[in-house]
Design an enzyme around this catalytic site. Sequence first.
Site, PDB file in Angstrom:
ATOM      1  CB  CYS A 272       8.670  40.463 -39.548  1.00 47.85           C
ATOM      2  SG  CYS A 272       7.802  40.556 -37.953  1.00 47.85           S
TER       3      CYS A 272
ATOM      4  NE  ARG B 136      -1.508  42.030 -46.691  1.00 53.84           N
ATOM      5  CZ  ARG B 136      -0.973  41.423 -45.641  1.00 53.84           C
ATOM      6  NH1 ARG B 136      -0.378  42.118 -44.685  1.00 53.84           N
ATOM      7  NH2 ARG B 136      -1.015  40.100 -45.540  1.00 53.84           N
ATOM      8  CG  ASP B 137       3.107  40.422 -45.711  1.00 56.47           C
ATOM      9  OD1 ASP B 137       3.330  41.301 -44.863  1.00 56.47           O
ATOM     10  OD2 ASP B 137       3.464  39.248 -45.576  1.00 56.47           O
TER      11      ASP B 137
ATOM     12  CG  HIS C 211       2.462  34.167 -44.815  1.00 56.36           C
ATOM     13  ND1 HIS C 211       1.672  34.988 -45.580  1.00 56.36           N
ATOM     14  CD2 HIS C 211       3.514  34.934 -44.430  1.00 56.36           C
ATOM     15  CE1 HIS C 211       2.219  36.194 -45.664  1.00 56.36           C
ATOM     16  NE2 HIS C 211       3.342  36.186 -44.954  1.00 56.36           N
TER      17      HIS C 211
ATOM     18  CG  ASN D  11       6.264  37.834 -47.329  1.00 65.93           C
ATOM     19  OD1 ASN D  11       5.595  37.257 -46.477  1.00 65.93           O
ATOM     20  ND2 ASN D  11       6.205  39.151 -47.509  1.00 65.93           N
TER      21      ASN D  11
END
Length: 319
Positions: free
Chosen positions: A259, A33-34, A226, A268
């Site tokens: 990001c 997802r991310d 996170h 991440n």
Amino acid sequence: MTPVRTLGLPQHSPAVDPGALPARVTIWEVGARDGLQNESTVVGVDVKQEFLRRLAAAGLTVLEATSFVSPRWVPQLADAAELLAALPRLPGVRYPVLVPNERGLDRAVEAGVADIAIFASATESFARRNLNRSMDEQFAMFEPVVRRAREAGLRVRGYLSMCFGDPWEGPADPASVTAAGRRLLDLGCEQLSLGDTIGVATPGQVETLLRSFGTAGVPTAQLAVHFHDTYGQALSNTYTALRAGVSTVDSAAGGLGGCPFAGSATGNLATEDLVWMLDGLGIEHGVDLDALVRTSVWMAERLGRPSASRVVTALGGDS
């Protein structure tokens, strides 16, 4: 490609007093997802399904699968319903999905999910840019989402972004972040994930923020972390959180993600790098590192670029 243990390293042994660390860590895998949501090239639903299957086979038990946001916002995840319909539900594996509002919740319920997550901001600037809401308005939007989800028997996680700083307001105030996090928990979120969205946190900031939540009466068991690795601090920040008692860590296989507000962000925290560190600390996690590395090498081939994970680079070379 099959990963090769080029140095033939034995199993690591604990390097610190195990009493100061959690015995087991839950890895909240966000790669599907991310990790994928920022990819400019659309990844096919069949590839996403196989990615999730391989992650589960490697021993990961919490796989954040997709998001029911508007396809206009995140075209990469427009296939959320199709993906979930094709995804086999494996015993002991959870597939949380992100929802932004009540419409997203409706779609998640229709898809038969058992876990949802909402995403709020710790700063006014990011709330307006990411959600087109003020700080107060975002909580008003989430209140019926959380209430209805809990009434339907769903588990609800709250993400809190920009917990250590944002590009418009600078370093975050720990008291303000704690107050925002408490509001999410008071709405009914079972867990709160503290996000270093642009990867600027340092261990000292992590200590300070976690201490602030403790002073505010929030049990460490309700917190997750996170971290993004923009400045190479994700692992040291994670270690600091572990020493403070946090036992749920978000990460993405292969270090996928990034990001859009931090152009140099490398993504991440890589799940493989996290697993390597946990092995060295003697902390249980249930993940087969070799299988995970093979999975990230496989996904990197489909994305057409090498993995950002140092461990994948070290162990996943040609054979």
